[in-house]
Structure formats: C-alpha cells, structure tokens
Write a protein that holds these residues in place. Structure first.
Motif, PDB file in Angstrom:
ATOM      1  N   ASN A  99      22.113  34.964 124.920  1.00 44.26           N
ATOM      2  CA  ASN A  99      22.513  36.270 125.460  1.00 44.26           C
ATOM      3  C   ASN A  99      21.423  37.333 125.307  1.00 44.26           C
ATOM      4  OD1 ASN A  99      22.637  37.084 122.775  1.00 44.26           O
ATOM      5  ND2 ASN A  99      24.858  37.287 122.732  1.00 44.26           N
ATOM      6  N   ASP A 100      20.277  36.955 124.767  1.00 47.21           N
ATOM      7  CA  ASP A 100      19.099  37.818 124.653  1.00 47.21           C
ATOM      8  C   ASP A 100      19.308  39.003 123.714  1.00 47.21           C
ATOM      9  OD1 ASP A 100      16.373  37.996 125.385  1.00 47.21           O
ATOM     10  OD2 ASP A 100      16.823  39.669 126.718  1.00 47.21           O
ATOM     11  N   ARG A 101      20.339  38.959 122.885  1.00 46.88           N
ATOM     12  CA  ARG A 101      20.592  40.046 121.934  1.00 46.88           C
ATOM     13  C   ARG A 101      20.110  39.638 120.547  1.00 46.88           C
ATOM     14  NH1 ARG A 101      26.619  42.320 123.494  1.00 46.88           N
ATOM     15  NH2 ARG A 101      25.753  44.311 124.172  1.00 46.88           N
TER      16      ARG A 101
ATOM     17  N   MET B 189      24.660  29.655 133.286  1.00 49.57           N
ATOM     18  CA  MET B 189      25.577  30.624 132.701  1.00 49.57           C
ATOM     19  C   MET B 189      25.355  30.677 131.194  1.00 49.57           C
ATOM     20  SD  MET B 189      29.683  30.712 133.039  1.00 49.57           S
ATOM     21  CE  MET B 189      30.634  31.732 131.976  1.00 49.57           C
ATOM     22  N   ARG B 190      25.542  31.825 130.629  1.00 50.97           N
ATOM     23  CA  ARG B 190      25.380  32.004 129.192  1.00 50.97           C
ATOM     24  C   ARG B 190      26.702  32.408 128.569  1.00 50.97           C
ATOM     25  NH1 ARG B 190      23.443  37.851 128.266  1.00 50.97           N
ATOM     26  NH2 ARG B 190      24.224  38.820 130.125  1.00 50.97           N
ATOM     27  N   ARG B 191      26.743  32.442 127.264  1.00 42.19           N
ATOM     28  CA  ARG B 191      27.962  32.889 126.582  1.00 42.19           C
ATOM     29  C   ARG B 191      28.167  34.371 126.853  1.00 42.19           C
ATOM     30  NH1 ARG B 191      27.739  33.052 120.192  1.00 42.19           N
ATOM     31  NH2 ARG B 191      28.474  35.182 120.203  1.00 42.19           N
ATOM     32  N   ILE B 192      29.433  34.774 126.881  1.00 43.94           N
ATOM     33  CA  ILE B 192      29.757  36.184 127.096  1.00 43.94           C
ATOM     34  C   ILE B 192      30.685  36.631 125.978  1.00 43.94           C
ATOM     35  CG2 ILE B 192      30.824  37.871 128.632  1.00 43.94           C
ATOM     36  CD1 ILE B 192      30.187  35.927 130.951  1.00 43.94           C
ATOM     37  N   ASP B 193      30.247  37.656 125.245  1.00 45.46           N
ATOM     38  CA  ASP B 193      31.066  38.235 124.181  1.00 45.46           C
ATOM     39  C   ASP B 193      31.924  39.342 124.769  1.00 45.46           C
ATOM     40  OD1 ASP B 193      30.060  37.626 121.071  1.00 45.46           O
ATOM     41  OD2 ASP B 193      28.611  37.104 122.633  1.00 45.46           O
TER      42      ASP B 193
ATOM     43  N   PHE C 122      32.418  30.631 126.562  1.00 45.40           N
ATOM     44  CA  PHE C 122      31.283  29.711 126.645  1.00 45.40           C
ATOM     45  C   PHE C 122      31.211  29.091 128.043  1.00 45.40           C
ATOM     46  CE2 PHE C 122      32.173  30.041 122.135  1.00 45.40           C
ATOM     47  CZ  PHE C 122      30.904  30.146 121.587  1.00 45.40           C
ATOM     48  N   PRO C 123      30.035  28.629 128.441  1.00 48.41           N
ATOM     49  CA  PRO C 123      29.866  28.055 129.779  1.00 48.41           C
ATOM     50  C   PRO C 123      30.770  26.858 130.067  1.00 48.41           C
ATOM     51  CG  PRO C 123      27.721  28.464 128.787  1.00 48.41           C
ATOM     52  CD  PRO C 123      28.758  28.719 127.726  1.00 48.41           C
ATOM     53  N   ASP C 124      31.203  26.133 129.025  1.00 48.59           N
ATOM     54  CA  ASP C 124      32.056  24.959 129.239  1.00 48.59           C
ATOM     55  C   ASP C 124      33.530  25.315 129.427  1.00 48.59           C
ATOM     56  OD1 ASP C 124      32.884  25.651 126.681  1.00 48.59           O
ATOM     57  OD2 ASP C 124      32.260  23.771 125.748  1.00 48.59           O
TER      58      ASP C 124
END
Length: 156
Positions: A41-43, A1-5, A91-93
């Motif tokens: 997030n590849d941005r 899982m990655r961070r999500i804004d 965040f993933p945590d």
C-alpha cells in the motif's frame, strides 16, 4: 490489486475473518523508530504480521521484524491489543479481515536494516519526523501508544 485498509468507513465491506497478528514498536539507542514502507500500500508502518501455528506471540514478533527489516529484536513489553471492528483490511483474494493485533515494544539486538518482499524501504525515524510520513491512522495509534507510558497497556 493491493490491500485496502478501511478505518471508520461506513461503506467498508464486512469482515470475513479474524486472525491473530503482531506488530512491534522498535526503538534504537537514539530513540528512533524502526519503520518499513510497505510494498502492498506504499505507506509507512511498524513491522508486523500474522502469528503462525506453533509459535508464541513473542516469537512471531521476532520473526516478523527480522523478515521485514533484517533487524533482530528482543521483545521487552506489551504496548497493547488493537481489535477495533471499525478497522478492516480487504485483501486481493477477497478476504476481509478485522483488525486483531498485539503490539509490543522491542529493542534491536543485531542484524542490519534491509528491505524485503513486504517492505521496499526500511529506516530509523526520529519521533519528531513521523508527522511528515504517510502512516495509516491505526498504525499511528500503535506508534503513539508505543511511545507513551510503558506501564499501562492499551486495548480496544
């Protein structure tokens, strides 16, 4: 899982923390902007991260930019303070952090661009080429303010 804004998203989770962070609009002598392509997030984004205990915000900027890009900078002015509660990062945590970032202008003084564990690409980009890149709206706002009038800091 990655961070999500989440930005202006009514379905976003509620913030559980608020941490001081810094970011930098770094322009070279040709007026190009230093950008990273984030690994989480590849941005594309400007370099930045959390301030650590025992350092000033200017020291945090210098450290974060060098860690993420290999470029050494000098902080020259404040772009603004970005604290929009409608921007949270999950965040993933399980942490959900409300945005609180102090953005500064900086100039390169040394080093060489290179990637890191947080940046899979580091590049200098002409302002007119920014439209074609995948940049989160909150980062675009920092960039726009950083390229605008340097005498009037922005704040939310």
């Amino acid at each position: 899982m990655r961070r999500i804004d989440h930005f202006n998203d009514p379905a976003a989770p509620r913030a559980t923390s608020l941490k001081p962070a810094v970011s930098a609009v770094v322009l070279d002598a040709e007026g190009r902007l230093l950008l990273i392509r984030r690994t989480d997030n590849d941005r594309y984004a400007i370099p930045g991260g959390a301030q650590e205990c025992g350092e000033t915000v200017a020291q945090a900027v210098v450290r974060e930019v060098e860690e993420e890009t290999g470029v050494v900078v000098e902080v020259v002015s404040l772009v603004g303070i970005f604290s929009n509660p409608a921007h949270v990062v999950a965040f993933p945590d399980g942490e959900v952090r409300q945005e609180f970032s102090m953005c500064f202008r900086a100039v390169p003084t040394g080093g060489h661009p290179r990637g890191s564990s947080e940046s899979k690409e580091v590049r200098w980009v002409a302002p007119e080429d920014l439209r074609s890149l995948d940049i989160h709206p909150s980062i675009r706002l920092r960039i726009e303010r950083g390229l605008a009038d340097p005498t009037s800091p922005y704040f939310t």
